[in-house]
Scaffold this active site. Sequence first.
Site, PDB file in Angstrom:
ATOM      1  N   LYS A 269      76.462  51.011  71.780  1.00 52.40           N
ATOM      2  CA  LYS A 269      76.322  52.228  72.582  1.00 52.40           C
ATOM      3  C   LYS A 269      75.610  51.892  73.893  1.00 52.40           C
ATOM      4  O   LYS A 269      74.696  51.059  73.908  1.00 52.40           O
ATOM      5  CB  LYS A 269      75.515  53.244  71.774  1.00 52.40           C
ATOM      6  CG  LYS A 269      75.374  54.614  72.404  1.00 52.40           C
ATOM      7  CD  LYS A 269      74.541  55.516  71.494  1.00 52.40           C
ATOM      8  CE  LYS A 269      74.372  56.905  72.069  1.00 52.40           C
ATOM      9  NZ  LYS A 269      73.476  57.738  71.231  1.00 52.40           N
TER      10      LYS A 269
ATOM     11  N   SER B  55      75.669  62.172  70.263  1.00 54.44           N
ATOM     12  CA  SER B  55      76.028  61.516  71.497  1.00 54.44           C
ATOM     13  C   SER B  55      76.789  60.204  71.292  1.00 54.44           C
ATOM     14  O   SER B  55      77.448  59.732  72.206  1.00 54.44           O
ATOM     15  CB  SER B  55      74.772  61.221  72.316  1.00 54.44           C
ATOM     16  OG  SER B  55      73.926  60.330  71.606  1.00 54.44           O
TER      17      SER B  55
ATOM     18  N   SER C 261      72.688  61.917  66.517  1.00 50.81           N
ATOM     19  CA  SER C 261      73.707  61.251  67.340  1.00 50.81           C
ATOM     20  C   SER C 261      74.416  60.067  66.685  1.00 50.81           C
ATOM     21  O   SER C 261      75.354  59.524  67.269  1.00 50.81           O
ATOM     22  CB  SER C 261      73.092  60.787  68.660  1.00 50.81           C
ATOM     23  OG  SER C 261      72.855  61.881  69.502  1.00 50.81           O
TER      24      SER C 261
END
Lengths: 475, 99
Positions: free
Chosen positions: A69, A144, A168
């Site tokens: 990420k 996210s 997330s």
Amino acid sequence: MGGGLVGATLDTLRLTAEEAMGLLERGEVSRAELRAAYYDAVAARDAELHCYLRLTEDAEGEGVPIALKDVIGTEGVETTAGSRILEGYVPVFDSTVAARCKEAGLSLLGKTNTDEFAMGSSTENSAFGPSRNPWDPTRVPGGSGGGSAAAVAGGLAPWALGSDTGGSIKQPASLCGIVGLRPTYGTVSRYGIVAFASSLDQVGPTTKTVRDCALLYGVIAGRDPCDSTTVDVPPVEVPDAEHLKGLRIGVPRELNEADGIERGVADSVARAIELAEGLGASVEQCSLPRSVEYGLACYYIIAPAEASSNLARYDGVRYGPREAGGSFDEMVERTRDAGFGDEPKRRIMLGAYALSTGYYEAYYGQAQRVRRVIAEEHAALFERYDVLLSPTSPTVAFLIGEKAANPLAMYLSDVLTIPANMAGLPGLSIPCGLSEGLPVGLQLVGPQFSENLLFRTGHALERALGFDYVPERLR
Amino acid sequence: MAISRDEVLHVAALARLELSDEEADRFTEQLGAILEAVSKVSELDLGDVEPLSHPLDLVNVWADDEPRPSLPLEAALGNAGEDEDGHFRVPPTGMTRES
């Protein structure tokens, strides 16, 4: 070469990281063939899914590839956290988790899309455009960490790392039909991670199977001298038991009957509970009366308060683009106004307000007291139960645009993951079925440092459920 | 409304954000709705509960004071918008200093 396993025919949609590791160890596939297979999948599907913000085609490492990420700092590789204010920022050091992946030989495929500064539940807040759900590209992959989840579910990476503040990792795993672990706070280093809310942020794995999840957690977990909030972690055990004899499961009413939980989600979870009983677990209803009712409000005071402090560092001086200004203050204000999207602005202002003179006690002080109530309610349940079970998300993947204009509606996506996060507890999401053709996630929460127990429970359930993690439209 | 437009502009100034008129209107409405929702925490009477700032019971961590190599200057300045003579360069702060 093993039968049918030449690079071009590797089925990255189905191949687990553990299987990929076996192919490499037995010499049935080369490192280059394995990476090429994932890049072929990227070429075929990433124009639609938009999982990656950038690819790292010349990365080193002889082991299984991995995607990270874009809040995870990577030396020499641009790291933007999905924000314009970090566009062009190239870290001069590796985050500890990136360094541990390198030491384990994992080769970087690329950096995955995220809501700006990991603030969001859909990746629609990314400054670089939303990612899409491999099960249905008109829908969000969650957030996210939607880029990491969509990459794993869509066969564009064998596994990936995300970060979880309010949900997330767990929520995107749920919406994409894969496995996600938010580890116990303090078990994984935050050194070199773009900070959002420091008392909540944790990095964790996003994988196809629970065994992959345990393997990757074993790579990243452990004390780090560069992060003084990390602790020594019990040795990680890769699960293989297929029963749940003696396990005491608590089913908190408020997490399973909350307003907004879709019927199809509740039905899938109910079937998983029956399976758990069949595997030998005892199941009992229990209650978290205040954790669920007050958890979301508590979170949306504490996380923005910490964010307003953490995001003060983006001033156009040390990194990121700078807007021109006649004075220092003017330069900083223009840089921040141009660089931050709406969601970071909302949370910075919310946090600054909650911390400001006259409001501090009513908002921040009170939220910290609610946080202790939440931690104590959970601790009391763990005197009677080993694991708490609920849906991960009240809904299956929602449509792109459906909640984008209404921040409060978006915040409700995390209503079931936030309580355990406030208490610093580990949570594992595994897929448990389909509702209207879209994956449903099951959340297992244990006491602090109970990751091994969550892996055993998740693995046994995963085997019994037999969920096929390859999106139906791609089979 | 839980927060006025002036309060939003005040908070924005505290946070070094320059808002356009359109942003100020929109954020006043959105922050009002969010603040109303999070004010729910005030329903609980928790006067005797200790605030919790951190999820783990940690004690202080001590380390030996051993020098280690730090970032080379050019690496530390490498991402800067502007630098000069080994320093970050910024526009004038607007303060005048009497000598």
